[in-house]
Design an enzyme around this catalytic site. Structure first.
Site, mmCIF file in Angstrom:
data_model
loop_
_atom_site.group_PDB
_atom_site.id
_atom_site.type_symbol
_atom_site.label_atom_id
_atom_site.label_comp_id
_atom_site.label_asym_id
_atom_site.label_seq_id
_atom_site.Cartn_x
_atom_site.Cartn_y
_atom_site.Cartn_z
ATOM 1 N N ARG A 35 0.850 -1.184 0.000
ATOM 2 C CA ARG A 35 0.000 0.000 0.000
ATOM 3 C C ARG A 35 0.890 1.240 0.000
ATOM 4 O O ARG A 35 1.721 1.419 0.881
ATOM 5 C CB ARG A 35 -0.901 -0.002 1.237
ATOM 6 C CG ARG A 35 -1.732 1.256 1.384
ATOM 7 C CD ARG A 35 -2.609 1.211 2.636
ATOM 8 N NE ARG A 35 -3.198 2.534 2.860
ATOM 9 C CZ ARG A 35 -3.029 3.245 3.968
ATOM 10 N NH1 ARG A 35 -2.323 2.770 4.980
ATOM 11 N NH2 ARG A 35 -3.580 4.438 4.080
ATOM 12 N N HIS A 91 -2.622 11.001 1.414
ATOM 13 C CA HIS A 91 -1.994 10.772 2.716
ATOM 14 C C HIS A 91 -1.388 12.096 3.173
ATOM 15 O O HIS A 91 -0.176 12.215 3.366
ATOM 16 C CB HIS A 91 -0.938 9.663 2.628
ATOM 17 C CG HIS A 91 -0.596 9.051 3.950
ATOM 18 N ND1 HIS A 91 -0.604 7.682 4.169
ATOM 19 C CD2 HIS A 91 -0.222 9.599 5.120
ATOM 20 C CE1 HIS A 91 -0.243 7.436 5.419
ATOM 21 N NE2 HIS A 91 0.002 8.593 6.016
ATOM 22 N N GLU A 132 -6.653 8.358 7.044
ATOM 23 C CA GLU A 132 -6.771 9.030 8.336
ATOM 24 C C GLU A 132 -7.228 10.487 8.188
ATOM 25 O O GLU A 132 -6.506 11.421 8.537
ATOM 26 C CB GLU A 132 -5.454 8.958 9.105
ATOM 27 C CG GLU A 132 -5.052 7.530 9.427
ATOM 28 C CD GLU A 132 -3.842 7.426 10.354
ATOM 29 O OE1 GLU A 132 -3.228 8.477 10.665
ATOM 30 O OE2 GLU A 132 -3.499 6.310 10.755
ATOM 31 N N ASN A 191 -6.831 1.636 10.737
ATOM 32 C CA ASN A 191 -5.477 1.861 11.232
ATOM 33 C C ASN A 191 -5.528 1.883 12.755
ATOM 34 O O ASN A 191 -6.346 2.611 13.338
ATOM 35 C CB ASN A 191 -4.915 3.189 10.724
ATOM 36 C CG ASN A 191 -4.796 3.243 9.215
ATOM 37 O OD1 ASN A 191 -5.062 2.265 8.514
ATOM 38 N ND2 ASN A 191 -4.392 4.387 8.705
ATOM 39 N N TYR A 200 -3.148 1.721 16.543
ATOM 40 C CA TYR A 200 -1.878 1.682 17.267
ATOM 41 C C TYR A 200 -2.057 1.490 18.772
ATOM 42 O O TYR A 200 -1.342 0.715 19.383
ATOM 43 C CB TYR A 200 -1.086 2.973 16.997
ATOM 44 C CG TYR A 200 -0.627 3.075 15.566
ATOM 45 C CD1 TYR A 200 0.536 2.444 15.146
ATOM 46 C CD2 TYR A 200 -1.381 3.766 14.622
ATOM 47 C CE1 TYR A 200 0.947 2.510 13.830
ATOM 48 C CE2 TYR A 200 -0.978 3.840 13.298
ATOM 49 C CZ TYR A 200 0.193 3.198 12.899
ATOM 50 O OH TYR A 200 0.591 3.248 11.588
ATOM 51 N N GLU A 235 -3.012 -0.068 8.571
ATOM 52 C CA GLU A 235 -1.797 0.318 9.293
ATOM 53 C C GLU A 235 -1.829 -0.306 10.674
ATOM 54 O O GLU A 235 -2.849 -0.269 11.360
ATOM 55 C CB GLU A 235 -1.673 1.837 9.471
ATOM 56 C CG GLU A 235 -1.266 2.622 8.253
ATOM 57 C CD GLU A 235 -1.025 4.101 8.582
ATOM 58 O OE1 GLU A 235 -0.649 4.409 9.737
ATOM 59 O OE2 GLU A 235 -1.218 4.922 7.686
#
Length: 479
Positions: A84, A128, A173, A302, A304, A379
């Site tokens: 990606r 992005h 995002e 995504n 984290y 992600e």
């Protein structure tokens, strides 16, 4: 830790599962003034004194623009099945308007051809965060016209690459683009206007809807159109009513502001009420929600770290430990009565708590929000202070443990009924980490920033074995 996430337990994935890695244009390409490319907001922001760590920028980054063949060969050697990457808007359309610059498109044509020649499935992200500076000078994302310019850009790229690229992501995002870019100012373009941030969020949503239609008109019907959200896993500090209300407010600002109109055709009423002192939302025009609420073919998530919040008390008011920079301006419009808390547990170099259960919770939530919609983890990864040993090897057992825990959580979600079809490790390469400059290393491949030599870390080799076998190898040192 649930037994299914134990590092010693074999975990097997479906045969068609995609094993990928992800990057973004400004973070890796360099060549910022070649072949017609003009400045984006990140060129301007990173060259503004005090905006990035050490005044660092992406002028050279890791020179992927010139080294892409070697980087694709490296992916193939590792056994990755998908990659990606994002398109630099100002490389394709320097002013954000008008015809495409073919030299810019030719780079992406060559990259796609190289990927396909190595059996790697390309996934294109159209945005992005690198808005052409000329569009920011005209008002940027708070201006409605930017959404229409984005749709035209999407059509140009779809016409150029749609015959060979099947997976498309409109936005990456959008929360960061809107709220870090226009509210807290820790990302480009560095503005600190809460009302502008909410306008930007709406116009990013509109850009997604308009570009989805533009892509479908320009490409074969077999192609998939999606977007990637960094949806927060928001947890209340307690079950007190005030803390639950705080969690709802942040959930609306982090998640509902995007998935509300995109998946359900409406903004949450609680969001509109919480922000009514900032804006009356009159920028939402008749017909906008129908334009935004286009059917999509997949959703990228995504993830984290989770978010822990409470209502503010007399001693704590305003966001705390929200993990989004050191600005005195909040990225959360209308949430000055919410306090952010550091979640307990081990942390990465970013200070983010390691919690794979959050990824499982996120997947299961969107399985409920959008039943039947395929999901991809677009992600997931961790930054550590990686250094070569005297022999030049880079050992990163912490990242291996991180990846094992999160991939096991993905597999557990699949077992629980979620339709997750792929995982994109963030990131393929150490690179320019936005306002953090080059001090945070997320890559599975180590980059010497002086020589630009690439060295796969032990996590890259571990991940490659997982990609080849469809089974998670054991974590070194864990019995």
């Amino acid at each position: 830790m649930p037994e299914s996430e134990s590092p010693a337990t074999p975990v097997t994935f479906p045969p068609a599962f995609l094993w990928g890695a992800a990057t973004s244009a400004y973070q890796i390409e360099g060549a910022v003034r070649e072949d017609g490319r003009t400045p984006s907001i990140w060129d301007t922001f990173s060259h503004t004194p005090g905006k990035t760590a050490g005044g660092e920028h992406g002028d050279i980054a890791v020179d992927h623009y010139h080294r892409y063949r070697d980087d694709v060969a490296l992916m193939a050697d590792l056994g990755l099945t998908a990659y990606r990457f994002s398109i630099s808007w100002s490389r394709v359309q320097p002013t954000g308007r008008g015809p495409a610059v073919q030299r810019g498109l030719d780079f992406y044509r060559r990259l796609v051809d190289e990927l396909l020649a190595h059996g790697i499935k390309p996934a294109v992200t159209l945005y992005h965060w690198d808005l052409p500076q000329e569009l920011e000078d005209a008002g940027g994302w708070p201006e409605r016209d930017t959404a229409y310019r984005f749709a035209e850009y999407a059509q140009l790229v779809g016409e150029a690459l749609g015959d060979r690229v099947e997976q498309w992501i409109t936005l990456n995002e959008p929360w960061c683009a809107a709220f870090l870019g226009y509210a807290s100012g820790v990302h480009a373009p560095g503005r600190t206007d809460p009302a502008a941030a909410l306008k930007a969020a709406h116009h990013l949503n509109l850009a997604h809807g308009l570009s989805t239609s533009a892509l479908r008109a320009a490409m074969p019907a077999r192609n998939s159109v999606a977007l990637s959200l960094n949806s927060s896993v928001v947890r209340p500090f307690s079950q007190d009513a005030a803390d639950l209300a705080a969690a709802q407010k942040i959930d609306d600002l982090a998640n509902g502001v995007f998935h509300g109109p995109i998946l359900h055709g409406a903004y949450p009423q609680t969001l509109l009420a919480a922000t009514e002192l900032i804006t009356d939302w009159s920028f939402v025009q008749d017909g906008d929600l129908a334009l935004i609420h286009q059917p999509i073919d997949a959703l990228g998530l995504n993830y984290y770290t989770p978010t822990l919040v409470s209502a503010a008390d007399a001693e704590t008011s305003g966001p705390r430990a929200d993990g989004h920079g050191n600005s005195s301006h909040s990225p959360w419009p209308g949430a000055d009565d919410v306090t952010f808390h550091q979640t307990p547990g081990e942390r990465t170099e970013m200070g983010w708590t390691i919690d794979p259960t959050g990824l499982h919770d996120l997947i299961m939530r969107y399985s409920r929000e959008a039943p039947g919609l395929p999901l991809y983890i677009t992600e997931n990864g961790a930054a550590y202070d990686d250094k070569p040993d005297p022999e030049g090897h880079v050992h990163d057992p912490e990242r291996i443990a991180y990846l094992h825990g999160h991939l096991a959580a993905v597999r557990r979600a699949i077992t629980d009924g979620a339709d997750v079809r792929g995982y994109y490790l963030w990131s393929l390469l150490d690179n320019f980490e936005w306002a953090y400059g080059y001090e945070k290393r997320f890559g599975a491949v180590y980059v010497d920033y002086t020589t630009l030599e690439r060295t796969p870390k032990s996590s890259a080799l571990w991940y490659g074995r997982a990609a080849r076998t469809g089974t998670l190898p054991e974590v070194p040192g864990v019995q």
